[in-house]
Design an enzyme around this catalytic site. Structure first.
Site, PDB file in Angstrom:
ATOM      1  N   GLU A  92      -4.691  -3.135  -5.530  1.00 53.90           N
ATOM      2  CA  GLU A  92      -4.763  -4.480  -4.618  1.00 53.90           C
ATOM      3  C   GLU A  92      -4.979  -5.561  -5.492  1.00 53.90           C
ATOM      4  O   GLU A  92      -4.268  -6.609  -4.767  1.00 53.90           O
ATOM      5  CB  GLU A  92      -6.341  -4.096  -4.160  1.00 53.90           C
ATOM      6  CG  GLU A  92      -6.806  -5.345  -3.198  1.00 53.90           C
ATOM      7  CD  GLU A  92      -8.099  -5.397  -2.598  1.00 53.90           C
ATOM      8  OE1 GLU A  92      -8.622  -4.115  -2.483  1.00 53.90           O
ATOM      9  OE2 GLU A  92      -8.542  -6.314  -2.448  1.00 53.90           O
ATOM     10  N   THR A 128     -11.473  -6.864  -2.436  1.00 51.43           N
ATOM     11  CA  THR A 128     -12.376  -6.368  -1.200  1.00 51.43           C
ATOM     12  C   THR A 128     -13.299  -5.417  -1.469  1.00 51.43           C
ATOM     13  O   THR A 128     -14.255  -5.277  -0.767  1.00 51.43           O
ATOM     14  CB  THR A 128     -11.256  -5.938  -0.158  1.00 51.43           C
ATOM     15  OG1 THR A 128     -10.860  -4.801  -0.764  1.00 51.43           O
ATOM     16  CG2 THR A 128     -10.508  -6.969   0.366  1.00 51.43           C
TER      17      THR A 128
HETATM   18  O1  0JX Z   1      -9.722   1.713  -4.964  1.00 54.19           O
HETATM   19  P1  0JX Z   1     -10.027   1.199  -3.540  1.00 54.19           P
HETATM   20  O2  0JX Z   1     -11.588   1.405  -3.586  1.00 54.19           O
HETATM   21  O3  0JX Z   1      -9.713  -0.254  -3.467  1.00 54.19           O
HETATM   22  O4  0JX Z   1      -9.296   2.199  -2.419  1.00 54.19           O
HETATM   23  P2  0JX Z   1      -9.606   3.595  -1.802  1.00 54.19           P
HETATM   24  O5  0JX Z   1     -10.795   4.233  -2.297  1.00 54.19           O
HETATM   25  O6  0JX Z   1      -8.384   4.162  -1.491  1.00 54.19           O
HETATM   26  O7  0JX Z   1     -10.634   2.942  -0.396  1.00 54.19           O
HETATM   27  C1  0JX Z   1      -9.828   2.572   0.687  1.00 54.19           C
HETATM   28  C2  0JX Z   1      -8.725   1.478   0.485  1.00 54.19           C
HETATM   29  C3  0JX Z   1      -9.381   0.352   0.146  1.00 54.19           C
HETATM   30  C4  0JX Z   1      -8.738  -0.954   0.294  1.00 54.19           C
HETATM   31  O8  0JX Z   1      -9.428  -1.929   0.172  1.00 54.19           O
HETATM   32 FE1  SF4 Z   2     -10.485  -1.642   1.773  1.00 54.84          FE
HETATM   33 FE2  SF4 Z   2     -12.366  -2.363   3.173  1.00 54.84          FE
HETATM   34 FE3  SF4 Z   2     -10.243  -2.486   4.519  1.00 54.84          FE
HETATM   35 FE4  SF4 Z   2     -11.401  -0.308   3.952  1.00 54.84          FE
HETATM   36  S1  SF4 Z   2     -11.914  -2.034   5.410  1.00 54.84           S
HETATM   37  S2  SF4 Z   2      -9.397  -0.514   3.618  1.00 54.84           S
HETATM   38  S3  SF4 Z   2     -12.493  -0.792   2.171  1.00 54.84           S
HETATM   39  S4  SF4 Z   2     -10.623  -3.766   2.773  1.00 54.84           S
END
Ligand code: 0JX
Ligand code: SF4
Length: 318
Positions: A134, A173
Site C-alpha cells: 500500500e 489505512t
Molecule cells: O497488509 P494489509 O493489512 O494492508 O492487507 P490485508 O491483510 O490484505 O487486508 C486487506 C487489504 C487492506 C488494504 O487496506
Molecule cells: Fe483496507 Fe480498510 Fe479497505 Fe479493508 S476497508 S481493504 S482494511 S482500507
C-alpha cells in the site's frame, strides 16, 4: 470405563472481525473476472494477504504473480486491494492488457488526496510501514521526492522539511490507531501548520477491529488473531492485545496453534484480520472443541454496514 472430562475454555469472539468491505469487493472482482473472461485470470500480488483466500481463488482459475511482466499477452489482470503505483495501469495500457483494479476505494481516496496535495504544492509526510504494497502504491501516485515516509515517533522527531509551513500528512489505512496518534502529535507539535487528512486515513475496518480487541483483551487470559504475518492490519491486532497486557499470537490456520500457549488459560479471545475469512474462525473453534469444553460468546462493539460498488463492467456480471 469413565471418559476424561475435557477442561473448560471460555471463548470471547470479537466483533467486528474478519472481512472488511474492501476485501469482500476485491475477492468478488477476481471471481467475477473469472466468470466473465474465463480462466486464467492473473492477479498482481496476493489479492488480499491471506493464503487460504489465495489458494481458494487459485482453485477457481486465478494465477498470482508479483509483477505485470509475468502476465502473458491477452489475459486479464486484477490489481490487489492494496493499490498500485500509477506506472502499473500505465504499463498495462501500453501492453494492451485488460485490467481490473481491486484497490480498496478507501486506499484510492488516499491516492487522490496525495495527488491533490502535490497539486497544491505541499510536501507530504506519509506515515506507514516501509516496503508494504500500500505504501509503494501510494508513493507511486506522486512524483519522486514529493513524499517522505516516516514510520515512528523517532522519525517524526527528526524529519525536517524544506518549507515548514507547506506540509501535510497522510497515512496507510491499516496502522495502529494509538501509535499513529503519537506520531501525529509529534508532527503537530513540531509543525503547527501541518495539514491533516479529514477524516483520518486509517480506515473504519482497521479502527473497529482494534477497538473490538481492546474491549475484550482485559477479560481474556490470552488472545489469538487469525491472519497472515504480511497482513498489516492483522499484526496490529496482536500488538493491541499485547499492549492491553494480554499475551497474543498470530496464527494463519487452526493447525498452527501450539496448544502449550493455552496452558492455564480460562478465557481465550479470538479475532481475525480484515483479510481472514470467517471459515478460519470456525475451523479454530472446532479444533479448540476437540481439546476443551468450550463456551463461546461474541462481544460486538460496532456493527458494520458499509459495502463498496463493483467496478464498471463487472456490475452486470454480479
Ligand atoms: O497488509 P494489509 O493489512 O494492508 O492487507 P490485508 O491483510 O490484505 O487486508 C486487506 C487489504 C487492506 C488494504 O487496506
Ligand atoms: Fe483496507 Fe480498510 Fe479497505 Fe479493508 S476497508 S481493504 S482494511 S482500507
Amino acid at each position: 470405563m469413565t471418559m476424561l472430562q475435557k477442561p473448560a475454555l471460555e471463548l470471547l469472539i470479537a466483533a467486528p472481525r474478519g472481512f472488511c468491505a474492501g476485501v469482500d469487493r476485491a475477492i468478488r472482482i477476481v471471481e467475477l473476472a473469472i466468470e466473465k473472461h474465463g480462466a486464467p485470470v492473473y492477479v498482481r500480488h496476493e489479492i488480499v494477504h491471506n493464503k487460504y483466500v489465495v489458494d481458494t481463488l487459485k482453485g477457481q482459475g486465478a494465477v498470482f504473480v508479483e509483477e505485470l511482466d509475468q502476465v502473458p499477452e491477452g489475459v486479464p489482470v486484477v490489481f490487489s486491494a492494496h493499490g498500485v503505483p500509477k506506472s502499473v495501469p500505465a504499463n498495462a495500457e501500453d501492453r494492451g492488457l485488460t485490467y481490473l483494479d481491486a484497490t480498496c476505494p478507501l486506499v484510492s481516496k488516499v491516492h487522490r488526496q496525495a495527488e491533490r496535495l502535490v497539486a497544491q504544492g505541499k510536501h507530504i509526510v506519509f506515515i506507514g510501514h516501509a516496503g508494504h504494497p500500500e505504501v509503494i502504491g501510494t508513493f507511486g501516485q506522486v512524483p519522486p521526492g514529493a513524499m517522505t515516509l516516516i514510520e515512528t515517533v523517532a522519525d517524526a522527531e527528526t524529519f525536517m522539511p524544506q518549507d515548514l509551513t507547506n506540509i501535510a500528512f497522510l497515512t496507510q489505512t491499516t496502522l495502529s490507531v494509538d501509535d499513529t496518534r503519537d506520531v501525529v502529535t509529534t508532527l503537530q507539535r513540531r509543525f503547527a501548520a501541518i495539514q491533516a487528512p479529514r477524516p483520518d486515513d486509517i480506515c473504519y475496518a482497521t479502527s473497529n477491529r482494534q477497538n473490538a480487541v481492546k474491549a475484550i483483551a482485559a477479560m481474556c487470559d490470552a488472545m489469538l488473531v487469525i491472519g497472515a504475518p504480511n497482513s498489516s492490519n492483522s499484526v496490529r491486532l496482536v500488538e493491541v492485545a499485547e499492549r492491553e497486557g494480554t499475551p497474543a499470537r498470530l496464527i494463519q490456520r487452526a493447525a498452527d496453534l501450539d496448544l502449550a500457549f493455552l496452558a492455564g488459560v480460562g478465557t481465550l479471545g479470538i479475532t481475525a484480520g480484515a483479510s481472514a475469512p470467517e471459515v478460519l474462525v470456525r475451523e479454530l473453534v472446532a479444533r479448540l472443541g476437540e481439546h476443551f469444553t468450550i463456551n463461546e460468546r461474541e462481544v460486538e462493539t460496532n456493527r458494520e454496514t458499509i459495502s463498496f460498488k463493483l467496478p464498471r463492467g463487472l456490475e452486470a456480471a454480479a
